[in-house]
Design a protein around this motif. Structure first.
Motif, PDB file in Angstrom:
ATOM      1  N   VAL A  16     -31.366   0.489  -8.389  1.00  0.00           N
ATOM      2  CA  VAL A  16     -32.692   0.803  -8.443  1.00  0.00           C
ATOM      3  C   VAL A  16     -33.385   0.222  -9.573  1.00  0.00           C
ATOM      4  O   VAL A  16     -34.705  -0.329  -9.492  1.00  0.00           O
ATOM      5  N   GLN A  17     -32.906   0.144 -10.677  1.00  0.00           N
ATOM      6  CA  GLN A  17     -33.559  -0.610 -11.810  1.00  0.00           C
ATOM      7  C   GLN A  17     -33.925  -2.011 -11.876  1.00  0.00           C
ATOM      8  O   GLN A  17     -34.890  -2.563 -12.103  1.00  0.00           O
ATOM      9  N   SER A  18     -32.671  -2.728 -11.041  1.00  0.00           N
ATOM     10  CA  SER A  18     -32.820  -4.108 -10.865  1.00  0.00           C
ATOM     11  C   SER A  18     -34.022  -4.107  -9.562  1.00  0.00           C
ATOM     12  O   SER A  18     -34.736  -5.290  -9.921  1.00  0.00           O
ATOM     13  N   PHE A  19     -33.886  -3.519  -8.794  1.00  0.00           N
ATOM     14  CA  PHE A  19     -35.064  -3.553  -7.771  1.00  0.00           C
ATOM     15  C   PHE A  19     -36.306  -3.577  -8.186  1.00  0.00           C
ATOM     16  O   PHE A  19     -37.543  -4.283  -8.112  1.00  0.00           O
ATOM     17  N   TYR A  20     -36.736  -2.347  -9.295  1.00  0.00           N
ATOM     18  CA  TYR A  20     -38.204  -2.350  -9.981  1.00  0.00           C
ATOM     19  C   TYR A  20     -38.309  -3.480 -10.703  1.00  0.00           C
ATOM     20  O   TYR A  20     -39.440  -3.905 -10.835  1.00  0.00           O
ATOM     21  N   SER A  21     -37.047  -4.225 -11.489  1.00  0.00           N
ATOM     22  CA  SER A  21     -37.380  -5.300 -12.067  1.00  0.00           C
ATOM     23  C   SER A  21     -37.880  -6.423 -11.378  1.00  0.00           C
ATOM     24  O   SER A  21     -38.677  -6.954 -11.780  1.00  0.00           O
ATOM     25  N   SER A  22     -37.255  -6.514 -10.157  1.00  0.00           N
ATOM     26  CA  SER A  22     -37.574  -7.382  -9.163  1.00  0.00           C
ATOM     27  C   SER A  22     -38.931  -7.585  -8.776  1.00  0.00           C
ATOM     28  O   SER A  22     -39.688  -8.608  -8.556  1.00  0.00           O
ATOM     29  N   ILE A  41     -38.544   1.421 -14.690  1.00  0.00           N
ATOM     30  CA  ILE A  41     -37.436   0.648 -15.069  1.00  0.00           C
ATOM     31  C   ILE A  41     -36.756   1.618 -16.291  1.00  0.00           C
ATOM     32  O   ILE A  41     -35.616   1.734 -16.412  1.00  0.00           O
ATOM     33  N   LYS A  42     -37.620   1.911 -17.330  1.00  0.00           N
ATOM     34  CA  LYS A  42     -37.123   2.531 -18.667  1.00  0.00           C
ATOM     35  C   LYS A  42     -36.313   3.759 -17.917  1.00  0.00           C
ATOM     36  O   LYS A  42     -35.254   4.085 -18.467  1.00  0.00           O
ATOM     37  N   ASN A  43     -37.164   4.697 -17.162  1.00  0.00           N
ATOM     38  CA  ASN A  43     -36.263   5.790 -16.590  1.00  0.00           C
ATOM     39  C   ASN A  43     -34.928   5.717 -15.888  1.00  0.00           C
ATOM     40  O   ASN A  43     -34.024   6.307 -16.220  1.00  0.00           O
ATOM     41  N   ALA A  44     -34.978   4.557 -15.327  1.00  0.00           N
ATOM     42  CA  ALA A  44     -33.734   4.418 -14.284  1.00  0.00           C
ATOM     43  C   ALA A  44     -32.802   3.635 -15.449  1.00  0.00           C
ATOM     44  O   ALA A  44     -31.478   4.026 -15.220  1.00  0.00           O
ATOM     45  N   SER A  45     -33.039   2.925 -16.459  1.00  0.00           N
ATOM     46  CA  SER A  45     -32.063   2.725 -17.651  1.00  0.00           C
ATOM     47  C   SER A  45     -31.534   3.811 -18.175  1.00  0.00           C
ATOM     48  O   SER A  45     -30.650   3.815 -18.560  1.00  0.00           O
ATOM     49  N   LEU A  50     -26.898   7.506 -19.177  1.00  0.00           N
ATOM     50  CA  LEU A  50     -26.410   8.878 -19.465  1.00  0.00           C
ATOM     51  C   LEU A  50     -25.312   8.791 -18.634  1.00  0.00           C
ATOM     52  O   LEU A  50     -24.278   9.342 -19.016  1.00  0.00           O
ATOM     53  N   LEU A  51     -25.133   8.462 -17.192  1.00  0.00           N
ATOM     54  CA  LEU A  51     -24.259   8.499 -16.525  1.00  0.00           C
ATOM     55  C   LEU A  51     -22.854   7.691 -16.853  1.00  0.00           C
ATOM     56  O   LEU A  51     -21.885   8.186 -17.025  1.00  0.00           O
TER      57      LEU A  51
END
Length: 62
Positions: A16-22, A41-45, A50-51
């Protein structure tokens, strides 16, 4: 929860983070849309971090 399932969650968060970045490469984004994507992106990061930390700590708990 099994560590494998948590790792799958970690991978999905990174995806998801990668998708938002793209999406940031879109030149027609308004400043508000760009800010929204940056916050997503920050939230996905944060989620993936955490995971990952949880999985590293509990990987040997089996």
């Amino acid at each position: 929860m099994e560590i494998e399932k948590l790792m799958a969650c970690y991978c999905k968060a990174r995806e998801v983070q990668s998708f938002y970045s793209s999406c940031l490469t879109n030149d027609s984004l308004s400043p508000k849309e760009r800010d929204l994507l940056i916050n997503l992106i920050k939230n996905a990061s944060i989620s993936s971090k955490l995971l990952k930390e949880y999985c590293q700590i509990h990987a040997n708990d089996k």
